[in-house]
Design an enzyme around this catalytic site. Sequence first.
Site, PDB file in Angstrom:
ATOM      1  N   TYR C 134      37.822 -25.285  -9.695  1.00  0.00           N
ATOM      2  CA  TYR C 134      38.700 -26.560  -9.217  1.00  0.00           C
ATOM      3  C   TYR C 134      38.782 -26.599  -7.967  1.00  0.00           C
ATOM      4  O   TYR C 134      38.559 -25.644  -7.252  1.00  0.00           O
ATOM      5  CB  TYR C 134      39.990 -26.557  -9.874  1.00  0.00           C
ATOM      6  CG  TYR C 134      40.979 -25.269  -9.681  1.00  0.00           C
ATOM      7  CD1 TYR C 134      40.775 -24.154 -10.280  1.00  0.00           C
ATOM      8  CD2 TYR C 134      41.835 -25.355  -8.422  1.00  0.00           C
ATOM      9  CE1 TYR C 134      41.385 -22.927  -9.981  1.00  0.00           C
ATOM     10  CE2 TYR C 134      42.553 -24.026  -8.075  1.00  0.00           C
ATOM     11  CZ  TYR C 134      42.268 -23.033  -8.791  1.00  0.00           C
ATOM     12  OH  TYR C 134      43.163 -21.822  -8.577  1.00  0.00           O
ATOM     13  N   PRO C 135      38.579 -27.931  -7.310  1.00  0.00           N
ATOM     14  CA  PRO C 135      38.837 -28.071  -5.868  1.00  0.00           C
ATOM     15  C   PRO C 135      40.494 -28.026  -5.542  1.00  0.00           C
ATOM     16  O   PRO C 135      41.012 -28.498  -6.237  1.00  0.00           O
ATOM     17  CB  PRO C 135      38.044 -29.375  -5.448  1.00  0.00           C
ATOM     18  CG  PRO C 135      38.471 -30.149  -6.698  1.00  0.00           C
ATOM     19  CD  PRO C 135      38.376 -29.194  -8.059  1.00  0.00           C
ATOM     20  N   MET C 136      40.522 -27.804  -4.350  1.00  0.00           N
ATOM     21  CA  MET C 136      42.405 -27.766  -3.823  1.00  0.00           C
ATOM     22  C   MET C 136      42.298 -28.115  -2.422  1.00  0.00           C
ATOM     23  O   MET C 136      41.666 -27.938  -1.618  1.00  0.00           O
ATOM     24  CB  MET C 136      43.185 -26.713  -4.258  1.00  0.00           C
ATOM     25  CG  MET C 136      42.580 -25.411  -3.719  1.00  0.00           C
ATOM     26  SD  MET C 136      43.721 -24.265  -3.855  1.00  0.00           S
ATOM     27  CE  MET C 136      45.205 -24.899  -2.620  1.00  0.00           C
TER      28      MET C 136
END
Lengths: 245, 245, 245, 245, 245
Positions: C134-136
Site C-alpha cells: 500500500y502507498p501512504m
Amino acid sequence: MFPTLLSVTSDPPPLAASVGQAVLHLFCHVPAGPGFDAEVIRQAVKSARADGYQVVPAALLGHKADLGLMALGPDLWRLRAFQSEIQASGAVPVASYVSLTEISEYAAGVPEELRQARLFPQLPPEGKSAFCFYPMSKRRSAEHNWYSLDFESRKELMMGHGKVGRTFHGRVLQVITGSTGLDDFEWGVTLFGVHPDDLKDCVYEMRFDEASAHYAEFGPFYTGMVGDLDAVLTALGQGAPGGSG
Amino acid sequence: MFPTLLSVTSDPPPLAASVGQAVLHLFCHVPAGPGFDAEVIRQAVKSARADGYQVVPAALLGHKADLGLMALGPDLWRLRAFQSEIQASGAVPVASYVSLTEISEYAAGVPEELRQARLFPQLPPEGKSAFCFYPMSKRRSAEHNWYSLDFESRKELMMGHGKVGRTFHGRVLQVITGSTGLDDFEWGVTLFGVHPDDLKDCVYEMRFDEASAHYAEFGPFYTGMVGDLDAVLTALGQGAPGGSG
Amino acid sequence: MFPTLLSVTSDPPPLAASVGQAVLHLFCHVPAGPGFDAEVIRQAVKSARADGYQVVPAALLGHKADLGLMALGPDLWRLRAFQSEIQASGAVPVASYVSLTEISEYAAGVPEELRQARLFPQLPPEGKSAFCFYPMSKRRSAEHNWYSLDFESRKELMMGHGKVGRTFHGRVLQVITGSTGLDDFEWGVTLFGVHPDDLKDCVYEMRFDEASAHYAEFGPFYTGMVGDLDAVLTALGQGAPGGSG
Amino acid sequence: MFPTLLSVTSDPPPLAASVGQAVLHLFCHVPAGPGFDAEVIRQAVKSARADGYQVVPAALLGHKADLGLMALGPDLWRLRAFQSEIQASGAVPVASYVSLTEISEYAAGVPEELRQARLFPQLPPEGKSAFCFYPMSKRRSAEHNWYSLDFESRKELMMGHGKVGRTFHGRVLQVITGSTGLDDFEWGVTLFGVHPDDLKDCVYEMRFDEASAHYAEFGPFYTGMVGDLDAVLTALGQGAPGGSG
Amino acid sequence: MFPTLLSVTSDPPPLAASVGQAVLHLFCHVPAGPGFDAEVIRQAVKSARADGYQVVPAALLGHKADLGLMALGPDLWRLRAFQSEIQASGAVPVASYVSLTEISEYAAGVPEELRQARLFPQLPPEGKSAFCFYPMSKRRSAEHNWYSLDFESRKELMMGHGKVGRTFHGRVLQVITGSTGLDDFEWGVTLFGVHPDDLKDCVYEMRFDEASAHYAEFGPFYTGMVGDLDAVLTALGQGAPGGSG
C-alpha cells in the site's frame, strides 16, 4: 441514419422550461477509423439548427474529450433526439452537462435587453474562439456555508464578483446556466475568450474574489477552440468531403 | 495516414495566447500488437517540429500511461491537430494537461532573459532525462486559504519556496505553466532531473516549505525517462525500423 | 516476442538513482483465454533476472489485480523494458507504484549493514509468503500537518512508530520505499508476513501509534501470496507447460 | 430471449420488505447499432407490469446514461429477474439505486391515505414528465452531525424542510425512498416536475433550508423526461416497429 | 475448463491465518450471451465445497455487480484458485473484499462457543436471504480519532454499539471480518436479514449510536438475495440445465 421519421409512436408533447432555455453540453470521444461517421454529426447539427436550436461546436484539447457540442433550445425531447443522433455517429459522450438559462435571484431587476441576452444568448460570440466549460457549486462547509448567508450578504458578494468579471469585458464572454437539481453541480460556466490566456487570467483573477475564494467549489475543466463544424471535425482528423458548418 | 491535406475547409485562424506559449501534455496508453502504428507517431512529431513546435517524448513507468508527449507552441489548433495525429496511431490519451507558459505575478520584474526562458523554454534540457509531471493548486480551506492572503504574503511565501527550489539548480529543471480556467488544477509542474532521486529529493524538501506544507494540493504524478522518440518507442516495445528522434 | 533485439537505435544511457535502487510494482489483470501468453511473462522475468534485477511475483486476491510483480534494479529504462515485455504477454497493468529505495532522514546514522539492507533488500524473504502493498503519505491538515513539525518531533514520532514495528520482527518484513515526486503518495510500503494475520495485526497495531493515528493517509491495499513464478501463474489458472520460476 | 420459462430449478421464495415496496432505479447505456434489441426491453417491461410491478421509463440527458427505468414492487427476486431481462437486451446498467418505500420516523402519525401513498406510490404522476433522481445522506461532520441530534431537533428540521417542499405542490412530486444499509447513500430522491425549471427551483430553494444547508450530502443527479416506453425508446434513436408502452 | 490438474509445478505450501479463516468476497459482472459459461461457475463452487470451503452465492441488485460469492476457508492459495476458476467462466470480478475472521480485542473473553461461531461461522444462516455487504473504517479526523482513544473508551463505545445490534437478533445476522492491512477499509460487514427492511432498519438505527455517528466511515454497499447457486444463476438469466446448488 437516425430513423426518427419512421417512428409510428405519437411524439410526446414538448417539455420546456417555463422560463429560458435548456442547455446540453456534450463532450465526446471521437473514435479514429471506420467506427465514426462525421456525416451523421453534420446531419444532426444541421437538423437541430433547422429546428431553431443553437449548436456550438468546439475541438477540445487533451484526453477528456475530443468534440464539444453545446446545444441550446426549448424542448428537452428535441435535445435528447440530438444527443441520440450524435451517438449514432459513433461519437461517445464521455462527459456532459444539463442546465437551464436563468435570471439569477441577484439579477432580478436587470433591464429587459440584458434579461433576454441571458435567457436567450446568441452563441458563439464573434471573435472569441477560446472555449472552456466548468461546473461549480457554492460551498457548504462549517466555516463557509453559502446557503446560510442571508440574501443581502450573498447579493453583495455576487456584485463584487461581477465587478471583477466585467473588467474582462471584450476579452471574455461568460454564460452561466443553472443546474441545481439537474446535474452534479449548481451552475455551469461556459467561457468564450479572444485568447486562451484571457480565460486563464479571468478565472485566476476571480479566484481572489471573496465569493470564489471562500465559497466556490469547481468541477472539471474542458478547454478547446470554437469553430465551424467542419473546422472542428478537420482538427479532429475527420477531414470533410465538403459542406459548411 | 492523417488526411489534413485533403480538407477543403478553409483553416480557422490560429488561436494563440497573447503572451507565451500553449503547452499540451499527452499521456497515452500504447496498445501492444497491430493496433498501433509507431510510424504515425514519428510522422506526427516530425511534422509538429517542422512547424516550429517543440515535442518532448518520454517513456513512462507504471500503469497510468506508457508514452508521454509534451508539446509546446503558439496555436491551439495546431496542437489539437498534433493530438489527432497521435490518436490516429492507435495510441490512446488517458491523461493530459492543458496549460500556458506564463510570467507569474510574483516574477513580474525578472530580467528579460529569464522572462524569455520562462515563456519560451528550450526543452528538454541537456543531461536531465529523469522526468515527472504533476498538476497542483493552492489550497482554499478555512484555515489556509491562499486566495485570501494579500499579495505581499503570497510573494514572500513564493520567494521562500523558490529559494528551496534553487538549491537544486543543476540537478533539477522546473517548468511551471499556468492552467487556472484551462484544466482541473491551477498549475502544471514538469520536472527534469539528472537522477530520479533528484526529483524525489527536490519535491520532498519543498514539501516542508510553508507554501507547500500549508497551501499546496497535488494531483497525480507521471514519471519516466526523456529520450529521443526512437529510444522511447523502443522502450515501449515498439522497435524502430530506422529513423531518428 | 518482444523485438528489443531488432532495434537499430542506439540505446539511451542508463538512468539510475544516485543512491539506492528503483522499484516498480506492477499489478496486472491477466485475461482468461488465448489473449494471454504466460510464456512471455516467464521470458520477461528470466531476462530481467539475468540482467541482475530482482522480480518478486505474487498472486493477488480480489478484483483489483491478478498478478503482482515487484521489480527492483538500477536502470529505469531497463525497468520500463521489463514492463513493456509484461504488457506484450497480454497482461494489463491496472495499478502500479514507482519508488526508490532510500535511507530516510531519520535513519541517517544506521550501521552500514542495515543501510545496505535498506538500499539493496534481498527479496522475497524466506518463509514470508503473505504479501501486501500500500502507498501512504503524511497528513497535511490544519490540525495535523507533518510538514510543519520540526525534525526532532518527526524523528521522535518515527522512533515510536519503528518500535511498534519491531515487535513484529520475525513475523513481518517491511520494505519502505520513497516516492515523493514520483508517484501519487509519498511512500510505498511492501509487507511480507509469515501468516496473513501477521500483516493484519501489524498494520492494525501500528494504526494506534501517533505517527499513524494523526499523520498517516493510506492508499489502496493489494494483498496476495508470494511464490515462484510458476506457482503464481498456476494459481491464476495459467498452468505451466514446465519450467521453473 | 430470456429463458426464465425454461428453468427447472424450483424458484426461491419471494423476498419482500415487511413494510412497503422495493424500488430499483436502473440507469443504462443503450448501445447504438445491432448490439441492442429494443423488443427485449418492451417484453421485460410488459412482463413486469403483468406481474403487478410498476415501471417508469425515462429518456435521460447527458453522458451518464441513456435509459432510466424505475421499477417498484414487492419481491427482490422479481426485480432482479427484470434487471436480467433488461441486460439481455444489450442495455448496460451503468448506475442504479436500491431502496425501499418507507414511512420515515418523523411521519409516523400521518393519515392512512398519505401512508398508503408513500408506501405504494402510483407512478408516474400525470402531467409531470420532467424527471430527476439523486441519492443523499445526512452529514456526520464534527460541526454538523445529524446522527448526534436528538429526535425533536431532527423532527423540527424535517418539518421546516417539508414546508419548503410543499410550496412546490402541484409543480413537483417528490418520492423519497430509504436505502441505509442497502445502497451508498441513505435516501433516494425521485422528483417529477411539470417543467424542468420546477425541479431546479425546488431543489435550489430547499438548499437554503437548514436541514439541507447544514446536513445534506448529495450524490450524482440523473435528469430526463418520463414518457411511455415507445416514446422513450424513440427518443433514444430506437424507433419502434409498433406497440404501446 | 480450468487446467489445474494439468499443472506440473509442485504446489506451494498452504498459506493460512494462524487464527480463524480467510474470507474472499467476489462481486462479478456476468456477461449476457455466449461469453459466459455457468457450468464453470457450478464446477468451481462444487470443487471448493468439496475441499471444505464455504461458498455463499447471492444475486445482486443494481449496476455494481450481478453475482456475489462469499468464500471462506483456510488457504489463500485455494481461494485464489477459486477466483481464477470463477474468472474462467467469463464472469468479471468488479469489486471484492479480502478479510479474515477474527476475535476483536473487545471480545477477547467471549465464551468458546461464541468464539468458534465468530472464527468459523456457518453460512448462510437459515431463513435470512436478504444480503448486504459493506466495508468500513474507524474515523481518524482531528475531532474524532478512534485511534487516539484509550482501550476502555473504545470498548465502552463498542459495547453500546453491540447492544443496538443485539436488538435485531433473529432478524439480522452480522458477520464482521478484519481487513486492516489487507484491503482498503478496516473491516468487512456482511449482513443476512429476514427481510430487506431488516437490513435497512438495523444499519439505520446503529447509525445513531455514537460509535457509528462519530467514528464510522462507510464504503460502498452491495445488496441482494442469498440463494442456492442455481436459483442465483437463474435470477441472473443463466437458466440451469439441471443440477443443484
